[in-house]
Enzyme design. Structure first.
Site, PDB file in Angstrom:
ATOM      1  N   PHE A   7       0.851  -1.194   0.000  1.00 18.95           N
ATOM      2  CA  PHE A   7       0.000   0.000   0.000  1.00 18.95           C
ATOM      3  C   PHE A   7       0.882   1.238   0.000  1.00 18.95           C
ATOM      4  CE2 PHE A   7      -2.528   3.164   2.582  1.00 18.95           C
ATOM      5  CZ  PHE A   7      -3.495   3.401   1.616  1.00 18.95           C
ATOM      6  N   GLY A   8       0.696   2.088  -1.004  1.00 18.45           N
ATOM      7  CA  GLY A   8       1.416   3.351  -1.093  1.00 18.45           C
ATOM      8  C   GLY A   8       0.487   4.500  -0.750  1.00 18.45           C
ATOM      9  N   TYR A   9       0.934   5.362   0.164  1.00 23.67           N
ATOM     10  CA  TYR A   9       0.108   6.518   0.540  1.00 23.67           C
ATOM     11  C   TYR A   9       0.922   7.810   0.455  1.00 23.67           C
ATOM     12  CZ  TYR A   9       2.643   6.006   4.903  1.00 23.67           C
ATOM     13  OH  TYR A   9       3.666   5.914   5.832  1.00 23.67           O
ATOM     14  N   GLY A  10       2.177   7.685   0.007  1.00 20.37           N
ATOM     15  CA  GLY A  10       3.044   8.855  -0.158  1.00 20.37           C
ATOM     16  C   GLY A  10       3.588   8.847  -1.574  1.00 20.37           C
ATOM     17  N   SER A  11       4.909   8.912  -1.683  1.00 18.49           N
ATOM     18  CA  SER A  11       5.502   8.978  -3.030  1.00 18.49           C
ATOM     19  C   SER A  11       5.238   7.711  -3.848  1.00 18.49           C
ATOM     20  CB  SER A  11       7.015   9.229  -2.934  1.00 18.49           C
ATOM     21  OG  SER A  11       7.623   8.182  -2.216  1.00 18.49           O
ATOM     22  N   GLU A  86      13.738   3.350   2.574  1.00 10.07           N
ATOM     23  CA  GLU A  86      12.961   3.958   3.662  1.00 10.07           C
ATOM     24  C   GLU A  86      13.587   3.708   5.025  1.00 10.07           C
ATOM     25  OE1 GLU A  86      10.996   6.008   2.631  1.00 10.07           O
ATOM     26  OE2 GLU A  86      10.654   5.302   0.593  1.00 10.07           O
TER      27      GLU A  86
HETATM   28  C1  BEZ Z   1       4.410   5.474   0.545  1.00  6.69           C
HETATM   29  O1  BEZ Z   1       3.436   4.842   0.836  1.00  6.69           O
HETATM   30  O2  BEZ Z   1       4.483   6.083  -0.474  1.00  6.69           O
HETATM   31  C2  BEZ Z   1       5.506   5.461   1.507  1.00  6.69           C
HETATM   32  C3  BEZ Z   1       5.393   6.231   2.618  1.00  6.69           C
HETATM   33  C4  BEZ Z   1       6.419   6.215   3.519  1.00  6.69           C
HETATM   34  C5  BEZ Z   1       7.525   5.433   3.308  1.00  6.69           C
HETATM   35  C6  BEZ Z   1       7.601   4.663   2.189  1.00  6.69           C
HETATM   36  C7  BEZ Z   1       6.595   4.679   1.271  1.00  6.69           C
END
Ligand code: BEZ
Length: 187
Positions: A7-11, A86
């Site tokens: 699941f991606g919630y940022g970049s 990360e």
């Molecule tokens: C993401 O979900 O995009 C993400 C957020 C924090 C760290 C790594 C990926």
């Protein structure tokens, strides 16, 4: 390894940078996305951290993002690369998502799946925690790191969520403050 979901919630929403079999909008209930993690290795520098997103427990809220189903054959490699990328405070978290974006699910429940995401908690040394949207926007505006400007990160995230028609008041508030004051270089 079975074909896992991430699941991606940022970049990861706009730049997954790995191969996947399937990409689906999804919702994580019980968590909110917040710019509470400091970044000294991507969108800031040691001593001048930028702000990037993490997840915080929020029983009545939810976080929209993208679920990617990985290839079983490359999943271990993908996780190893993400663990490395990360390493600035994030750890893997197992979560249960519902597949489907706002337009598809219309407030209803999507198909549930198990997924892995990355979250950074208060015990990591780069954690910054809560601040006003005004203070977060000011810090973002002046921050830059090896992966680029911190304001670019925030605005790309806001645009990706807008394209999905996914509401996130925290992201929108900070993005609109940045849009109102763009033009100057970061300090
Ligand atoms: C993401 O979900 O995009 C993400 C957020 C924090 C760290 C790594 C990926």
């Amino acid at each position: 390894m079975r074909a896992p979901w991430i699941f991606g919630y940022g970049s990861l929403i706009w730049r997954p940078a790995f191969q996947f079999q399937e990409r689906r909008p999804a919702r994580l209930r019980g968590y909110a996305r917040r710019f509470w993690q400091g970044s000294t290795d991507h969108r800031g520098r040691p001593g001048a951290p930028g702000r990037v997103v993490t997840l915080v427990a929020a029983p009545d809220q939810h976080c929209w993002g993208i679920a990617y189903r990985l290839d079983a054959g490359t999943a271990a490699e993908v996780f190893a690369a993400l663990d490395h990328r990360e390493r600035g405070g994030y750890e893997r978290l197992e979560v249960r998502l519902q597949l489907g974006g706002p337009a598809e699910t219309q407030g209803g429940e999507g198909e549930p799946i198990e997924a892995i995401c990355y979250a950074a908690g208060p015990s990591n040394e780069d954690y910054l925690g809560e601040a006003s949207c005004e203070a977060i926007a000011a810090q973002v505006r002046r921050s830059v790191g090896p992966s680029g400007r911190n304001d670019e990160y925030v605005l790309r995230l806001a645009e990706a969520l807008e394209q999905m028609q996914a509401e996130d008041a925290h992201v929108q508030e900070i993005a609109s403050r940045l849009r109102g004051r763009r033009g100057g270089p970061p300090a």
